[in-house]
Enzyme design. Structure first.
Site, PDB file in Angstrom:
ATOM      1  N   SER A   1       0.794  -1.209   0.000  1.00  0.00           N
ATOM      2  CA  SER A   1       0.000   0.000   0.000  1.00  0.00           C
ATOM      3  C   SER A   1       0.838   1.276   0.000  1.00  0.00           C
ATOM      4  CB  SER A   1      -0.953  -0.039   1.190  1.00  0.00           C
ATOM      5  OG  SER A   1      -1.890   0.972   1.108  1.00  0.00           O
TER       6      SER A   1
ATOM      7  N   LYS B   1      -0.481  -4.031  -3.888  1.00  0.00           N
ATOM      8  CA  LYS B   1      -1.859  -3.563  -3.688  1.00  0.00           C
ATOM      9  C   LYS B   1      -2.014  -2.191  -4.327  1.00  0.00           C
ATOM     10  CE  LYS B   1      -5.607  -3.131  -0.413  1.00  0.00           C
ATOM     11  NZ  LYS B   1      -6.086  -1.808  -0.839  1.00  0.00           N
TER      12      LYS B   1
ATOM     13  N   ASP C   1      10.884   5.740  -9.275  1.00  0.00           N
ATOM     14  CA  ASP C   1      10.641   6.370 -10.574  1.00  0.00           C
ATOM     15  C   ASP C   1      11.488   7.620 -10.777  1.00  0.00           C
ATOM     16  OD1 ASP C   1       8.862   4.417 -11.227  1.00  0.00           O
ATOM     17  OD2 ASP C   1       7.073   5.696 -11.282  1.00  0.00           O
TER      18      ASP C   1
END
EC number: 3.4.21.-
Length: 496
Positions: free
Chosen positions: A329, A354, A340
């Site tokens: 999560s 998730k 990223d």
């Protein structure tokens, strides 16, 4: 979770990411609001409850604002008529509350979504207690998936972790009673109890089952812990809760004061938490105006961005993130953002995976509806649901920490051939006994080592791997895993 629900929470339960209406109002200058959804509490895993409306009001709002087409209106009228008929004309007196609940349960069940659920007033009360941060339980984050109660992760230092409970363990019984068909909240209630009392969980790992006795304790979820290990600062983040970002900032500043240039952010077995905190935490390392997470519903996408400059003391630091299958999560939101933007290198094993978001509606009678409304993506648009985030560098967990539970209803002896015998050999080897192979054969050499193990631990020396031997074997392996963090040690060696 135990103790909490995430919808996975802690008792269970699962990880969560949430933004609340109240938080949006008080921190409007620091958050990008979600256009259509800005008055809805958003959760991933454990849910933050904010909206309180009646069923009638809810229907009215939808009719007034969104409108119902003729088909929807006809279906709604049909449901109302069936309710009235059964409530008034059925030959046996019916409970209107039970009929209403059954209708709602049926609609939710039709979604075939483990994260959507309707909670009664009593269940909602238990749920609220579970997400409060302080509770008496075992400290195991759980979720309901495919009609099974599965452990997302045990909290660090919790009774569940000390007892050997692991991510993806399936709970089949509580105190000897089957939990099949029970809602997550009901299981949470069964697992909880008074402080210093014991609960016995029947755990299924793979094809095997084992009873695990756990003493309930008062659980306080501490967000962040900082330790200096040589020239590396290790910051353990246990959960994303109120002011975790502040605690992380303090830890980073402490590491800077200690003259450290290399930081490990340990997110292993972190089930998640508040989305706002994940964004603020990412903002410590990522500059102002950058997207941390994207929320997507149909064709609509909303980016949640950083609002402040990155912490100057963190800019020159070499950041490493350590994750495992219990990292879920908000942990994945945070990890995905730093990965990223190339702000951190990720180590360990693949995360939980998730990537969907739940919304909650609490009704005037105290009941609550939780349903999946949208999904989330990383800044580069990666959808990790069911896939997880793969580390840049894999650090395998030691074999003995990944062993299946050996059923204590079986006894193994010379001549037996069973997959559990391989587990026995790997475990004994980890405990320092001489095992020259990892076959499934119980040979004379293994019998000798079992005898040595029994003698050392003051057990009856039979050479057979029986229930008493199994219990001590499991206890010592759990103790070893808790004392020696092989994965973290490997990472620190890599960073030297």
């Amino acid at each position: 979770m135990d103790d909490k629900q995430h919808t996975s929470s802690s008792d269970d339960e699962r990880a969560e990411i949430a933004t609340s209406n109240q938080d949006q109002q008080t921190n409007s200058s620091k958050r990008v609001h979600l256009k259509r959804w800005q008055f809805i509490s958003i959760l991933i895993g454990t849910i933050l409850i904010t909206a309180v409306i009646t069923v009638v009001a809810y229907i009215f709002i939808n009719q007034k604002i969104n409108g119902l087409n003729k088909t929807d209106q006809a279906n709604l009228n049909k449901i109302e008529n069936v309710y009235k008929i059964l409530n008034s004309d059925y030959y046996k007196k019916q409970s209107s509350d039970k009929l209403s609940k059954a209708a709602i349960d049926g609609m939710v069940k039709e979604l075939k979504d483990p994260y959507s659920e309707y909670l009664t007033k009593e269940q909602t009360k238990s749920f609220n207690e579970g997400v409060s941060g302080d509770f008496v339980g075992i400290g195991a984050e759980m979720q309901k998936k495919n009609d099974q109660i599965m452990v997302t992760s045990p909290m660090k230092g919790s009774p569940a972790e000390r007892a050997g409970i692991r991510p993806k363990d399936v709970i089949t019984k509580v105190n000897g009673k089957s939990i099949k068909g029970k809602a997550l909240d009901e299981v949470v209630k069964d697992v909880r109890g008074k402080e210093n009392t014991e609960v016995t969980l029947t755990v299924q790992r793979g094809s095997e089952e084992k009873d695990v006795k756990i003493k309930r304790e008062k659980i306080h979820v501490k967000s962040v812990e900082y330790k200096k290990k040589g020239k590396v600062g290790v910051i353990t983040i246990n959960k994303f809760q109120n002011d975790t970002s502040g605690e992380l900032k303090d830890a980073v500043l402490k590491a800077h004061k200690d003259g450290l240039k290399k930081i490990v952010l340990d997110l292993r077995n972190n089930p998640g938490g508040l989305l706002d905190e994940a964004v603020k935490m990412a903002n410590i390392f990522i500059d102002k105006g950058k997207t941390v997470v994207k929320l997507e519903k149909g064709k609509d996408t909303e980016a949640i961005q950083t609002s402040n400059d990155a912490l100057k003391e963190a800019k020159d630091m070499d950041i490493s993130i350590l994750v495992n299958e219990g990292s879920a999560s908000a942990s994945e939101v945070f990890t995905g953002a730093l990965k990223d933007y190339n702000k951190a290198k990720v180590y360990g094993s693949k995360t939980f995976g998730k990537g969907v978001v739940q919304t909650t509606r609490e009704f005037k009678d105290g009941s609550l509806l939780k349903y999946t409304e949208m999904k989330w993506l990383t800044p580069d648009g990666h959808y990790i649901h069911g896939k997880g985030i793969k580390p840049d560098v894999t650090i395998d967990t030691p074999k003995y920490q990944s062993l299946n539970v050996i059923p204590n209803t079986k006894t193994f002896k010379v001549g037996d051939d069973d997959k559990n015998i391989k587990t026995i050999k790997i475990g004994l080897s980890a405990l320092g006994y001489k095992v020259d192979n990892e076959s499934t054969q119980f040979d004379q050499a293994l019998e000798n080592q079992v005898k040595a193990f029994q003698q050392t631990n003051k057990l009856e020396v039979t050479g057979e791997f029986n229930k008493e031997t199994n219990n001590k074997f499991t206890e010592l392996l759990v103790e070893k895993a808790n004392k020696h963090d092989d994965v973290l040690d490997k990472l620190i060696n890599i960073l030297k």
